[in-house]
Structures are given as C-alpha cells and as structure tokens.
Design a protein around this motif. Structure first.
Motif, PDB file in Angstrom:
ATOM      1  N   ALA A 144       0.788  -1.238   0.000  1.00  0.00           N
ATOM      2  CA  ALA A 144       0.000   0.000   0.000  1.00  0.00           C
ATOM      3  C   ALA A 144       0.820   1.288   0.000  1.00  0.00           C
ATOM      4  N   PRO A 145       1.795   1.442   0.892  1.00  0.00           N
ATOM      5  CA  PRO A 145       2.461   2.755   0.948  1.00  0.00           C
ATOM      6  C   PRO A 145       3.094   3.171  -0.385  1.00  0.00           C
ATOM      7  N   LEU A 146       3.826   2.204  -0.990  1.00  0.00           N
ATOM      8  CA  LEU A 146       4.510   2.511  -2.245  1.00  0.00           C
ATOM      9  C   LEU A 146       3.491   2.784  -3.357  1.00  0.00           C
ATOM     10  N   ALA A 147       2.534   1.904  -3.400  1.00  0.00           N
ATOM     11  CA  ALA A 147       1.514   2.040  -4.445  1.00  0.00           C
ATOM     12  C   ALA A 147       0.716   3.328  -4.278  1.00  0.00           C
ATOM     13  N   ALA A 148       0.455   3.658  -3.008  1.00  0.00           N
ATOM     14  CA  ALA A 148      -0.315   4.879  -2.762  1.00  0.00           C
ATOM     15  C   ALA A 148       0.434   6.097  -3.281  1.00  0.00           C
ATOM     16  N   VAL A 169      -0.838   8.530  -6.174  1.00  0.00           N
ATOM     17  CA  VAL A 169      -1.025   9.974  -6.005  1.00  0.00           C
ATOM     18  C   VAL A 169      -0.341  10.723  -7.152  1.00  0.00           C
ATOM     19  N   VAL A 170       0.912  10.273  -7.460  1.00  0.00           N
ATOM     20  CA  VAL A 170       1.644  10.921  -8.555  1.00  0.00           C
ATOM     21  C   VAL A 170       0.867  10.761  -9.865  1.00  0.00           C
ATOM     22  N   ALA A 171       0.391   9.524 -10.096  1.00  0.00           N
ATOM     23  CA  ALA A 171      -0.343   9.266 -11.339  1.00  0.00           C
ATOM     24  C   ALA A 171      -1.620  10.097 -11.412  1.00  0.00           C
ATOM     25  N   LEU A 172      -2.264  10.185 -10.240  1.00  0.00           N
ATOM     26  CA  LEU A 172      -3.511  10.950 -10.181  1.00  0.00           C
ATOM     27  C   LEU A 172      -3.273  12.419 -10.506  1.00  0.00           C
ATOM     28  N   VAL A 173      -2.210  12.955  -9.883  1.00  0.00           N
ATOM     29  CA  VAL A 173      -1.881  14.364 -10.110  1.00  0.00           C
ATOM     30  C   VAL A 173      -1.555  14.583 -11.584  1.00  0.00           C
ATOM     31  N   LEU A 174      -0.742  13.655 -12.127  1.00  0.00           N
ATOM     32  CA  LEU A 174      -0.382  13.774 -13.552  1.00  0.00           C
ATOM     33  C   LEU A 174      -1.626  13.658 -14.423  1.00  0.00           C
ATOM     34  N   GLY A 175      -2.488  12.753 -14.026  1.00  0.00           N
ATOM     35  CA  GLY A 175      -3.725  12.565 -14.778  1.00  0.00           C
ATOM     36  C   GLY A 175      -4.552  13.833 -14.783  1.00  0.00           C
TER      37      GLY A 175
END
Lengths: 157, 142
Positions: free
Chosen positions: B91-95, B99-105
């Motif tokens: 979870a921590p790494l994936a989270a 978050v990065v992917a979400l922001v980029l998205g």
C-alpha cells in the motif's frame, strides 16, 4: 480664402473619423441585433415536443458544440440541418407536430418503425398518389397510426 | 434473396414484413427467406416479442435521473476499488505512485470525467434520434 480652405480641411479631418467610427459601430450593432431577433424568435416559438431536444436547445453554445462533436461529421451535419428546419417551422406546423409526436412515441417500437418507413414513402409521393396510398394503408395501420399518417401528410379522411 | 442481416434496410424491411405493409412479392420472398435463414428467423421472433411487450410509462425527468445515478454509481465503484487496492501489503509505495499518477492525470487530462462523457454520448444519440423523428413527422406543406 486660405482661412476658409484651412477651416474646411480641419472640419473634414475632424468629421471623417467620426463618420468611420459611426459606421463601425453600426456594423457591430447588426450581428447583435440579429442575435436579439433570433432570441426573441426562439422565445415566440412553440417548444418542440421532445424533451431531450428542448434540453439540448437550451444548452450553452459551448455545451451544444461539445455534445455535437461526439457525432460523426455527416451525422452532425444532418442533425444540424434538421434542427435548423425545425427552428423555422411555422406556428401552425409546430402546433401540429406537438400533437403528432407524442402519439408517435406511444406506439410500440415495431409499429413506430413501420410508421417511419410509411412516412418516408409518402413524403416522396405527389399529393394525389399520397391520397390513394393512404386509402390503401387503412388495412395495414391502426386508427392511431392512420391518424399520425394523415396529420403528417395533411390528407383528411 | 433478401437477408435482413446483410441488407442496409433490414430493419425497415422486417418492420414492413411484420406489419404486412410490404408488397405481395416481397412479403412472399421474405417469408420464404425467414423460413430458411436461422439468423433472420431469430431476428423476426425477437421483434415480434418486442412488439408484444407492454412498454411502461416513463415518468418525467427519468433520463436525467438515470444518467445522474449512472454517474454517481461509477464514481462510487471507482472509489471503492481504489480503497480495496490501498489496503494491500504494498500500500504505501503504491499509494505514493497512485497519487503521482492521479496528479499527472489531472494535469494532463482536462475535460469531463469518463462516465459523464459516456452519459452525454448516449444523450446526444437520443437527441439525434428525436431530431430525426421530429423532422420526419413535420407536417408536409400542401
């Protein structure tokens, strides 16, 4: 004489930009006036009986553009042409459409398809042929369907 | 030979056949074909059943409520799947990656969400169909 000439030149210089400006303002006012007239015309129009289309017509130009852009180009062009035609209906035609559309939508899908096909045929005929065709249609269409066909074609019983 | 599935006007032909508005030779030809072709027979029986189906009255504003519900359901499902995913051991790494992917998205994909877009696509198709019908039903000028 020189004084008169200088005065005339000065007047010309002073007046001509104003005239040009006036022209520009008048030209700018024409589209605004047109838009106003269109809006007033829309307000006067009998609303279309299909709620989905009325909702669409009340969208902002941007939203309308976004929605239309999802259609294929030919289909979009066709829809735009049809909408133009619908917006130019006479009050009498719009009123008749108000009566006929709900009756059409109350038909079962198969019957709706049959009525669609029949109207397409009737539209391509001359008035006399239409009358004959409608008389022979009576056996294949229900009274409700016949009423729709007659209202669209304007051929009384 | 008229095969409904291979004919551009298959739906119209079938409607004409079922409502007996086609001319006699076409009725006979289509009747023979329907007996021979399993696909067309299936199609005809579906349409016949549809014809017998009693369509319930739709309440006003049904479409708008339906699309709002679909959009909210989609949003809820995607949120639940994200939560389940976050509880996994990585979870921590994936989270952090999420978050990065979400922001980029968010930065790179402006515009309406997918579900809203899908709903508006369905809606414009309905508008187009209604416009077709309205245009067809416009009284002919005598």
């Amino acid at each position: 004489m020189r004084v008169v000439f200088t005065f005339a030149a000065a007047v010309l210089l002073a007046v001509s930009p104003v005239g040009a400006q006036d022209n520009i303002l008048r030209q700018k006012a024409i589209p605004q006036q047109k838009a106003k007239q269109q809006k007033q015309q829309q307000l006067k129009m009998v609303p279309l009986p299909a709620p989905a289309v009325e909702r669409f017509l009340q969208m902002s130009p941007d939203d309308r553009e976004r929605a239309l852009s999802q259609l294929a180009p030919e289909r979009r062009q066709q829809v735009e042409q049809q909408l133009n035609r619908l917006q130019q209906l006479s009050p009498d035609q719009a009123q008749r459409l108000q009566d006929v559309y709900p009756a059409f939508m109350n038909l079962r899908p198969v019957r709706r398809q049959a009525v669609r096909a029949e109207i397409k045929e009737l539209r391509q005929m001359r008035p006399v042929e239409r009358k004959d065709r409608l008389n022979s249609d009576a056996g294949s269409f229900s009274p409700e369907e016949m009423s729709i066909l007659r209202q669209v074609t304007g051929v009384p019983e | 030979m008229i095969c409904l599935s291979k004919n551009e006007q298959g739906a119209e032909l079938l409607a004409g056949y079922l409502s007996r508005t086609l001319d006699a030779p076409r009725m006979a030809e289509l009747g023979r074909h329907i007996q021979e072709c399993a696909d067309c027979r299936g199609l005809a029986s579906v349409w016949e059943r549809l014809n017998k189906f009693a369509v319930p009255e739709v309440s006003p504003g049904f479409d708008a409520r339906l699309y709002a519900r679909i959009a909210s359901e989609d949003a809820r499902v995607s949120w639940l799947s994200w939560r389940r995913w976050l509880w996994r051991p990585i979870a921590p790494l994936a989270a952090a990656a999420a978050v990065v992917a979400l922001v980029l998205g968010f930065l790179h994909v402006p515009g309406t969400p997918h579900s809203a877009k899908q709903a508006s696509k369905v809606e414009i198709e309905q508008v187009a169909q209604a416009v077709d019908d309205l245009d067809l039903l416009t009284p002919i000028d005598r």
